[in-house]
Design a protein around this motif. Structure first.
Motif, PDB file in Angstrom:
ATOM      1  N   GLU A  32     102.639  -0.375  34.814  1.00  0.00           N
ATOM      2  CA  GLU A  32     103.186  -1.652  35.264  1.00  0.00           C
ATOM      3  C   GLU A  32     102.423  -2.213  36.461  1.00  0.00           C
ATOM      4  N   PRO A  33     102.273  -3.545  36.493  1.00  0.00           N
ATOM      5  CA  PRO A  33     101.689  -4.166  37.693  1.00  0.00           C
ATOM      6  C   PRO A  33     102.556  -3.842  38.910  1.00  0.00           C
ATOM      7  N   GLY A  34     101.924  -3.445  39.990  1.00  0.00           N
ATOM      8  CA  GLY A  34     102.656  -3.160  41.218  1.00  0.00           C
ATOM      9  C   GLY A  34     103.112  -1.730  41.368  1.00  0.00           C
ATOM     10  N   CYS A  35     102.948  -0.907  40.327  1.00  0.00           N
ATOM     11  CA  CYS A  35     103.303   0.505  40.454  1.00  0.00           C
ATOM     12  C   CYS A  35     102.117   1.233  41.075  1.00  0.00           C
ATOM     13  N   LEU A  36     102.329   1.807  42.243  1.00  0.00           N
ATOM     14  CA  LEU A  36     101.279   2.526  42.950  1.00  0.00           C
ATOM     15  C   LEU A  36     101.414   4.035  42.790  1.00  0.00           C
ATOM     16  N   GLY A  37     102.547   4.473  42.279  1.00  0.00           N
ATOM     17  CA  GLY A  37     102.783   5.894  42.042  1.00  0.00           C
ATOM     18  C   GLY A  37     104.124   6.100  41.376  1.00  0.00           C
ATOM     19  N   TYR A  38     104.190   7.056  40.432  1.00  0.00           N
ATOM     20  CA  TYR A  38     105.442   7.319  39.735  1.00  0.00           C
ATOM     21  C   TYR A  38     105.386   8.750  39.224  1.00  0.00           C
ATOM     22  N   SER A  39     106.260   9.619  39.741  1.00  0.00           N
ATOM     23  CA  SER A  39     106.213  11.032  39.370  1.00  0.00           C
ATOM     24  C   SER A  39     107.594  11.640  39.260  1.00  0.00           C
ATOM     25  N   TYR A  40     107.696  12.597  38.340  1.00  0.00           N
ATOM     26  CA  TYR A  40     108.854  13.478  38.247  1.00  0.00           C
ATOM     27  C   TYR A  40     108.309  14.896  38.410  1.00  0.00           C
ATOM     28  N   ALA A  41     109.056  15.752  39.094  1.00  0.00           N
ATOM     29  CA  ALA A  41     108.644  17.142  39.280  1.00  0.00           C
ATOM     30  C   ALA A  41     109.865  18.046  39.196  1.00  0.00           C
ATOM     31  N   GLN A  42     109.751  19.107  38.418  1.00  0.00           N
ATOM     32  CA  GLN A  42     110.837  20.065  38.271  1.00  0.00           C
ATOM     33  C   GLN A  42     110.916  20.943  39.513  1.00  0.00           C
ATOM     34  N   ASP A  43     112.127  21.173  39.997  1.00  0.00           N
ATOM     35  CA  ASP A  43     112.353  22.027  41.150  1.00  0.00           C
ATOM     36  C   ASP A  43     112.067  23.484  40.789  1.00  0.00           C
ATOM     37  N   VAL A  44     111.443  24.206  41.680  1.00  0.00           N
ATOM     38  CA  VAL A  44     111.086  25.603  41.435  1.00  0.00           C
ATOM     39  C   VAL A  44     112.320  26.498  41.351  1.00  0.00           C
ATOM     40  N   LEU A  45     113.351  26.189  42.107  1.00  0.00           N
ATOM     41  CA  LEU A  45     114.531  27.058  42.173  1.00  0.00           C
ATOM     42  C   LEU A  45     115.676  26.605  41.275  1.00  0.00           C
ATOM     43  N   ASP A  46     115.704  25.355  40.875  1.00  0.00           N
ATOM     44  CA  ASP A  46     116.788  24.822  40.044  1.00  0.00           C
ATOM     45  C   ASP A  46     116.154  24.100  38.855  1.00  0.00           C
ATOM     46  N   ALA A  47     116.142  24.744  37.704  1.00  0.00           N
ATOM     47  CA  ALA A  47     115.430  24.231  36.524  1.00  0.00           C
ATOM     48  C   ALA A  47     115.911  22.855  36.072  1.00  0.00           C
ATOM     49  N   GLY A  48     117.128  22.483  36.381  1.00  0.00           N
ATOM     50  CA  GLY A  48     117.656  21.192  35.957  1.00  0.00           C
ATOM     51  C   GLY A  48     117.485  20.077  36.973  1.00  0.00           C
ATOM     52  N   LEU A  49     116.921  20.408  38.122  1.00  0.00           N
ATOM     53  CA  LEU A  49     116.751  19.415  39.184  1.00  0.00           C
ATOM     54  C   LEU A  49     115.345  18.824  39.093  1.00  0.00           C
ATOM     55  N   ILE A  50     115.281  17.504  38.947  1.00  0.00           N
ATOM     56  CA  ILE A  50     114.010  16.789  38.833  1.00  0.00           C
ATOM     57  C   ILE A  50     113.855  15.903  40.060  1.00  0.00           C
ATOM     58  N   HIS A  51     112.762  16.093  40.768  1.00  0.00           N
ATOM     59  CA  HIS A  51     112.465  15.271  41.943  1.00  0.00           C
ATOM     60  C   HIS A  51     111.729  14.011  41.487  1.00  0.00           C
ATOM     61  N   VAL A  52     112.163  12.875  41.992  1.00  0.00           N
ATOM     62  CA  VAL A  52     111.619  11.569  41.614  1.00  0.00           C
ATOM     63  C   VAL A  52     110.893  10.973  42.812  1.00  0.00           C
ATOM     64  N   SER A  53     109.718  10.426  42.552  1.00  0.00           N
ATOM     65  CA  SER A  53     108.942   9.739  43.583  1.00  0.00           C
ATOM     66  C   SER A  53     108.324   8.495  42.956  1.00  0.00           C
ATOM     67  N   GLU A  54     108.615   7.339  43.541  1.00  0.00           N
ATOM     68  CA  GLU A  54     108.068   6.076  43.058  1.00  0.00           C
ATOM     69  C   GLU A  54     107.511   5.291  44.243  1.00  0.00           C
ATOM     70  N   VAL A  55     106.390   4.612  44.028  1.00  0.00           N
ATOM     71  CA  VAL A  55     105.826   3.732  45.045  1.00  0.00           C
ATOM     72  C   VAL A  55     105.514   2.401  44.372  1.00  0.00           C
ATOM     73  N   TRP A  56     106.058   1.323  44.950  1.00  0.00           N
ATOM     74  CA  TRP A  56     105.897  -0.023  44.393  1.00  0.00           C
ATOM     75  C   TRP A  56     105.288  -0.935  45.449  1.00  0.00           C
ATOM     76  N   SER A  57     104.452  -1.844  45.019  1.00  0.00           N
ATOM     77  CA  SER A  57     103.766  -2.744  45.953  1.00  0.00           C
ATOM     78  C   SER A  57     104.727  -3.686  46.657  1.00  0.00           C
ATOM     79  N   ASP A  58     105.764  -4.141  45.935  1.00  0.00           N
ATOM     80  CA  ASP A  58     106.713  -5.092  46.525  1.00  0.00           C
ATOM     81  C   ASP A  58     107.985  -5.151  45.683  1.00  0.00           C
ATOM     82  N   ARG A  59     108.951  -5.881  46.189  1.00  0.00           N
ATOM     83  CA  ARG A  59     110.250  -5.968  45.516  1.00  0.00           C
ATOM     84  C   ARG A  59     110.140  -6.653  44.149  1.00  0.00           C
TER      85      ARG A  59
END
Length: 99
Positions: A32-59
């Protein structure tokens, strides 16, 4: 710049079934235009926990993301995948490094 950090949780026994939907969501969001980063990562200690990280240029870019077909499809899959607990926080930043 906008930063979204948080977690989603799903039953660990549904993680393998969820991975294709998560991969589609990540790939489409990153394109998508304006998406500077978008990631999901599984937690090492809790298999069902997914860490979300998003970076957007603007609103405007983030608002367009919220209206996208792929986010509607992702949200429609939550019940089947058992995704219920979501904790996401939006931060506004100037994009500079901390001092």
């Amino acid at each position: 710049m906008l930063l979204i950090i948080g977690t989603i949780w799903l039953p660990p026994d549904r993680l393998e079934r969820a991975k294709p939907a998560m991969q589609r969501m990540i790939s489409a969001s990153r394109a998508e235009p304006g998406c500077l980063g978008y990631s999901y990562a599984q937690d090492v200690l809790d298999a069902g926990l997914i860490h979300v990280s998003e970076v957007w240029s603007d609103r405007a870019a983030l608002e367009a993301h919220f209206k996208s077909v792929h986010i509607a499809e992702w949200r429609a899959s939550w019940a089947e995948l058992g995704i219920g607990d979501r904790k996401l926080t939006l931060f506004e930043t100037d994009g500079g490094a901390p001092t």
